[in-house]
Each structure stands twice: as structure tokens, then as C-alpha cells.
Design a protein around this motif. Structure first.
Motif, PDB file in Angstrom:
ATOM      1  N   UNK A  26      -9.729 -19.721  10.462  1.00  0.00           N
ATOM      2  CA  UNK A  26      -8.492 -19.002  10.171  1.00  0.00           C
ATOM      3  C   UNK A  26      -7.422 -19.475  11.153  1.00  0.00           C
ATOM      4  N   UNK A  27      -6.343 -20.036  10.614  1.00  0.00           N
ATOM      5  CA  UNK A  27      -5.225 -20.502  11.435  1.00  0.00           C
ATOM      6  C   UNK A  27      -4.102 -19.466  11.458  1.00  0.00           C
ATOM      7  N   UNK A  28      -3.785 -18.895  10.310  1.00  0.00           N
ATOM      8  CA  UNK A  28      -2.769 -17.843  10.191  1.00  0.00           C
ATOM      9  C   UNK A  28      -3.300 -16.789   9.240  1.00  0.00           C
ATOM     10  N   UNK A  29      -2.995 -15.540   9.543  1.00  0.00           N
ATOM     11  CA  UNK A  29      -3.448 -14.434   8.704  1.00  0.00           C
ATOM     12  C   UNK A  29      -2.342 -13.389   8.650  1.00  0.00           C
ATOM     13  N   UNK A  30      -1.901 -13.087   7.437  1.00  0.00           N
ATOM     14  CA  UNK A  30      -0.839 -12.107   7.229  1.00  0.00           C
ATOM     15  C   UNK A  30      -1.368 -11.046   6.278  1.00  0.00           C
ATOM     16  N   UNK A  31      -1.157  -9.792   6.624  1.00  0.00           N
ATOM     17  CA  UNK A  31      -1.591  -8.692   5.770  1.00  0.00           C
ATOM     18  C   UNK A  31      -0.441  -7.726   5.559  1.00  0.00           C
ATOM     19  N   UNK A  32      -0.362  -7.199   4.361  1.00  0.00           N
ATOM     20  CA  UNK A  32       0.632  -6.175   4.047  1.00  0.00           C
ATOM     21  C   UNK A  32       0.173  -5.424   2.803  1.00  0.00           C
ATOM     22  N   UNK A  33       0.319  -4.118   2.822  1.00  0.00           N
ATOM     23  CA  UNK A  33      -0.110  -3.324   1.673  1.00  0.00           C
ATOM     24  C   UNK A  33      -1.569  -3.585   1.365  1.00  0.00           C
ATOM     25  N   UNK A  34      -1.850  -4.049   0.154  1.00  0.00           N
ATOM     26  CA  UNK A  34      -3.222  -4.366  -0.252  1.00  0.00           C
ATOM     27  C   UNK A  34      -3.444  -5.871  -0.344  1.00  0.00           C
ATOM     28  N   UNK A  35      -2.578  -6.646   0.329  1.00  0.00           N
ATOM     29  CA  UNK A  35      -2.614  -8.106   0.206  1.00  0.00           C
ATOM     30  C   UNK A  35      -2.925  -8.806   1.529  1.00  0.00           C
ATOM     31  N   UNK A  36      -3.587  -9.958   1.367  1.00  0.00           N
ATOM     32  CA  UNK A  36      -3.927 -10.829   2.491  1.00  0.00           C
ATOM     33  C   UNK A  36      -3.440 -12.227   2.140  1.00  0.00           C
ATOM     34  N   UNK A  37      -2.830 -12.900   3.101  1.00  0.00           N
ATOM     35  CA  UNK A  37      -2.467 -14.308   2.955  1.00  0.00           C
ATOM     36  C   UNK A  37      -3.014 -15.044   4.164  1.00  0.00           C
ATOM     37  N   UNK A  38      -3.601 -16.214   3.926  1.00  0.00           N
ATOM     38  CA  UNK A  38      -4.223 -16.955   5.021  1.00  0.00           C
ATOM     39  C   UNK A  38      -3.961 -18.445   4.878  1.00  0.00           C
ATOM     40  N   UNK A  39      -3.791 -19.079   6.031  1.00  0.00           N
ATOM     41  CA  UNK A  39      -3.812 -20.539   6.116  1.00  0.00           C
ATOM     42  C   UNK A  39      -5.069 -20.876   6.887  1.00  0.00           C
ATOM     43  N   UNK A  40      -5.911 -21.695   6.269  1.00  0.00           N
ATOM     44  CA  UNK A  40      -7.194 -22.033   6.869  1.00  0.00           C
ATOM     45  C   UNK A  40      -7.278 -23.534   7.112  1.00  0.00           C
ATOM     46  N   UNK A  41      -8.071 -23.895   8.086  1.00  0.00           N
ATOM     47  CA  UNK A  41      -8.438 -25.290   8.327  1.00  0.00           C
ATOM     48  C   UNK A  41      -9.914 -25.377   7.989  1.00  0.00           C
ATOM     49  N   UNK A  42     -10.231 -26.163   6.966  1.00  0.00           N
ATOM     50  CA  UNK A  42     -11.602 -26.297   6.484  1.00  0.00           C
ATOM     51  C   UNK A  42     -12.164 -27.621   6.991  1.00  0.00           C
ATOM     52  N   UNK A  43     -13.367 -27.582   7.546  1.00  0.00           N
ATOM     53  CA  UNK A  43     -13.984 -28.787   8.094  1.00  0.00           C
ATOM     54  C   UNK A  43     -15.418 -28.924   7.592  1.00  0.00           C
ATOM     55  N   UNK A  44     -15.899 -30.149   7.581  1.00  0.00           N
ATOM     56  CA  UNK A  44     -17.287 -30.389   7.223  1.00  0.00           C
ATOM     57  C   UNK A  44     -17.521 -31.839   6.856  1.00  0.00           C
TER      58      UNK A  44
END
Length: 140
Positions: free
Chosen positions: A72-90
């Protein structure tokens, strides 16, 4: 109030904790916990799905890229919503995004948005930088 209370929106902290629990379960391949966090009926990228479809998709990612990790790089929450910017590795060990594995690792950006009701995801959207993954695998 908890994230399971349907009478009002969860707090920002409750949604943050909920999402961190979800990502930790995905990274630990705890599919029972993931299943408990997804509604029976869920919309994924505007297409209706069943909970089992979401779990199967995550199992598929783990099968193709056993060390796939969401950061998880950024996580924003409001009301019943979640927004995320992720860095995926593998490091893929099987075909991914139409490309055979090359032994190369990938690191890509993913944007995701969710709606939570009664303590479960009811809507999920995601967008991954597939072009970057293909490039990192040594393909053009």
C-alpha cells in the motif's frame, strides 16, 4: 460503530483497518479471511461476480506469481469508499499478461477503488500497469 454496522458509514480508521486486513490476507494467501471480507454478490470493474470469483482470481495471481506482494503506497477513505495506490511486486513462474516467464521480477503500479457495505466489499475496481509488467519481463 464498526465497519459491520449498516446504519451508518464506517469511520476512516475502520476502513483503513479493514483494507489493511484485506491486503495482509492477500499477501499471506489467507483466502478464508479474504472470503469473509467480500460480499456474496460483488461488482468488479462494473461486472457482477460472486465472492468465489474474487477469491479464485486472487488464487490465480498467487499461482502464477507465488511471491506476488501488494504494497500500500497511498490509501484514502471516505464514507463507504476506499481508494488505494499499490505497488505490486513479484517474479512470475507461469504465463502472465500473455507473456511467458523470463525469470525477471516485476514491479507495477495498481490503482484500486472499493465500496464497503456491512463489513464487506460490494464494489471493486482495479487498474494495473500491464504494459510496464510486459516491458519488465523483457518483451516489447
Amino acid at each position: 460503530m464498526s465497519v459491520h454496522d449498516s446504519k451508518s458509514d464506517p469511520t476512516k480508521e475502520e476502513l483503513r483497518d479493514f483494507y489493511h486486513r484485506y491486503v495482509a490476507a492477500a499477501n499471506n494467501r489467507d483466502f478464508d479471511t479474504i472470503s469473509s471480507l467480500v460480499n456474496d454478490e460483488v461488482t468488479v470493474n462494473d461486472v457482477p461476480h460472486k465472492r468465489e470469483d474474487v477469491v479464485a482470481a486472487l488464487k490465480g495471481i498467487a499461482d502464477v506469481t507465488p511471491d506476488f506482494t501488494w504494497h500500500i503506497e497511498d490509501l484514502i477513505t471516505t464514507g463507504d469508499r476506499i481508494a488505494a495506490r499499490l505497488r505490486d511486486t513479484g517474479t512470475p513462474t507461469k504465463e502472465i499478461f500473455g507473456e511467458e516467464p523470463t525469470g525477471a521480477s516485476i514491479e507495477i503500479t495498481e490503482f484500486a477503488a472499493y465500496r464497503v457495505r456491512d463489513g464487506r466489499f460490494v464494489e471493486m475496481w482495479f487498474l494495473m500497469d500491464v504494459a510496464s509488467a510486459v516491458q519488465q519481463l523483457g518483451r516489447k
